[in-house]
Scaffold this motif. Structure first.
Motif, PDB file in Angstrom:
ATOM      1  N   PHE A 155     -62.428  -7.825 -19.870  1.00 48.63           N
ATOM      2  CA  PHE A 155     -63.425  -8.781 -20.358  1.00 48.63           C
ATOM      3  C   PHE A 155     -64.824  -8.176 -20.235  1.00 48.63           C
ATOM      4  N   LYS A 156     -65.103  -7.565 -19.080  1.00 49.75           N
ATOM      5  CA  LYS A 156     -66.403  -6.936 -18.855  1.00 49.75           C
ATOM      6  C   LYS A 156     -66.666  -5.813 -19.868  1.00 49.75           C
ATOM      7  N   GLU A 157     -65.637  -5.014 -20.131  1.00 51.70           N
ATOM      8  CA  GLU A 157     -65.811  -3.906 -21.092  1.00 51.70           C
ATOM      9  C   GLU A 157     -66.226  -4.439 -22.453  1.00 51.70           C
ATOM     10  N   LYS A 158     -65.588  -5.567 -22.838  1.00 52.10           N
ATOM     11  CA  LYS A 158     -65.907  -6.159 -24.137  1.00 52.10           C
ATOM     12  C   LYS A 158     -67.353  -6.668 -24.142  1.00 52.10           C
ATOM     13  N   LEU A 159     -67.751  -7.342 -23.055  1.00 49.18           N
ATOM     14  CA  LEU A 159     -69.134  -7.840 -22.978  1.00 49.18           C
ATOM     15  C   LEU A 159     -70.115  -6.667 -22.958  1.00 49.18           C
ATOM     16  N   ASN A 160     -69.781  -5.625 -22.190  1.00 53.22           N
ATOM     17  CA  ASN A 160     -70.685  -4.470 -22.059  1.00 53.22           C
ATOM     18  C   ASN A 160     -70.947  -3.806 -23.400  1.00 53.22           C
ATOM     19  N   SER A 161     -69.904  -3.764 -24.236  1.00 49.83           N
ATOM     20  CA  SER A 161     -70.098  -3.026 -25.487  1.00 49.83           C
ATOM     21  C   SER A 161     -70.702  -3.903 -26.583  1.00 49.83           C
ATOM     22  N   ALA A 162     -70.907  -5.186 -26.296  1.00 45.01           N
ATOM     23  CA  ALA A 162     -71.477  -6.082 -27.315  1.00 45.01           C
ATOM     24  C   ALA A 162     -72.997  -6.164 -27.202  1.00 45.01           C
ATOM     25  N   ASP A 163     -73.625  -6.518 -28.336  1.00 46.82           N
ATOM     26  CA  ASP A 163     -75.065  -6.800 -28.317  1.00 46.82           C
ATOM     27  C   ASP A 163     -75.310  -8.259 -27.935  1.00 46.82           C
ATOM     28  N   GLY A 164     -74.341  -9.091 -28.236  1.00 47.14           N
ATOM     29  CA  GLY A 164     -74.555 -10.514 -27.980  1.00 47.14           C
ATOM     30  C   GLY A 164     -73.264 -11.306 -27.947  1.00 47.14           C
ATOM     31  N   PHE A 165     -73.434 -12.572 -27.591  1.00 43.32           N
ATOM     32  CA  PHE A 165     -72.264 -13.449 -27.421  1.00 43.32           C
ATOM     33  C   PHE A 165     -72.450 -14.761 -28.191  1.00 43.32           C
ATOM     34  N   ILE A 166     -71.326 -15.297 -28.642  1.00 42.33           N
ATOM     35  CA  ILE A 166     -71.303 -16.687 -29.112  1.00 42.33           C
ATOM     36  C   ILE A 166     -70.311 -17.388 -28.194  1.00 42.33           C
TER      37      ILE A 166
END
Ligand code: FNR
Length: 191
Positions: free
Chosen positions: A66-77
Motif C-alpha cells: 500500500f505504501k509503495e503505491k502511495l509513494n509512487s503517486a502524485d495524489g490520492f482520491i
C-alpha cells in the motif's frame, strides 16, 4: 505530463456505495488522462496496527505494498463511509500503517508533498460530511495538500445505478468530474 493517482475507499463492504464512488472517480480520472491505480482495501487487507507487531515482524507486507503505491503517486482520491460521525476504522488503520517509516524512506514519505481530494456518500441526509472534515484534518496533519472542495453525496441508495458504476444524476456526475479534473490539473501545474 500526466498525473499519477491512487484511488481507494475506506469501506470494506462488497456492495459499498463508497467503493462504487471510488470506481466512478477512477474511471473519470483515467478519461481525463491520469494514470490510475485503484485499490480495494479488502483485497489489500492489513492487520490492526500494533506497535509490538511492527517492532518484532516489521511493517506488514500488505501495508508495504500500500505504501509503495502511495509513494509512487502524485495524489490520492479517497472516498470514505461515515461511521458515527467520523471516517472508518479500516481507513484509519491503513493510514496508520502507511504513516510508518520503511527502510530508506523519509518521514511520512507516503503523504508529504501529495495532493488529494476527498469524497463521501451515505444513505443519510448529510452524505458523510462530518467524516470528511475529520479526514481532512488527519491527511493535512500528515503533510498531504487537500483541495478545498470536497463532495458528500446524501441518499446513496438513490444516487447510483445499482447495476453499474454510474450516477443517476447527470448534474452530480458533472460536479464529481469537475473535482477530479481539478485535482489532475493542480498536480500537473505544480509538479
Ligand atoms: C453507519 N452509518 C452512518 N451513516 C451516516 O451518514 N453517518 C453516520 O454517522 C453513520 N454511522 C454508522 C456507524 C456504523 C458502525 C455503521 C455500520 C454505519 C451508515 C453508513 O453510512 C452506511 O452503512 C453506508 O452504506 C456505509 O458506507 P458503504 O459501506 O456503503 O460505503
Amino acid at each position: 505530463m500526466s498525473a499519477k493517482l491512487v484511488v481507494f475507499s475506506g469501506s470494506l463492504r462488497k456492495d459499498s456505495y463508497n467503493k462504487k464512488l471510488a470506481r466512478i472517480c477512477a474511471k473519470m480520472a483515467e478519461s481525463a488522462g491520469a494514470e490510475v491505480d485503484f485499490i480495494d482495501l479488502n483485497e489489500l487487507s492489513m492487520p490492526l496496527y500494533n506497535e509490538d507487531m511492527e517492532s518484532t515482524q516489521g511493517i506488514d507486507s500488505n501495508a508495504l505494498l500500500f505504501k509503495e503505491k502511495l509513494n509512487s503517486a502524485d495524489g490520492f482520491i479517497i472516498t470514505s463511509p461515515e461511521y458515527n460521525g467520523s471516517y472508518s476504522g479500516a481507513l484509519k488503520n491503513a493510514i496508520d500503517w502507511a504513516s510508518r517509516q520503511a527502510e530508506g524512506e523519509s518521514m511520512l514519505q507516503s503523504f508529504r508533498g501529495k495532493y488529494a481530494i476527498i469524497l463521501a456518500t451515505s444513505p443519510g441526509a448529510f452524505g458523510g460530511l462530518r467524516g470528511l472534515s475529520q479526514l481532512r484534518l488527519l491527511l493535512s496533519g500528515l503533510g498531504t495538500t487537500l483541495l478545498a472542495d470536497q463532495i458528500a453525496i446524501p441518499k446513496a441508495q438513490e444516487a447510483f445505478h445499482s447495476k453499474n458504476d454510474e450516477f443517476t444524476s447527470e448534474k452530480r456526475a458533472e460536479s464529481v468530474q469537475k473535482l477530479v479534473t481539478r485535482l489532475i490539473s493542480t498536480i500537473i501545474k505544480l509538479k
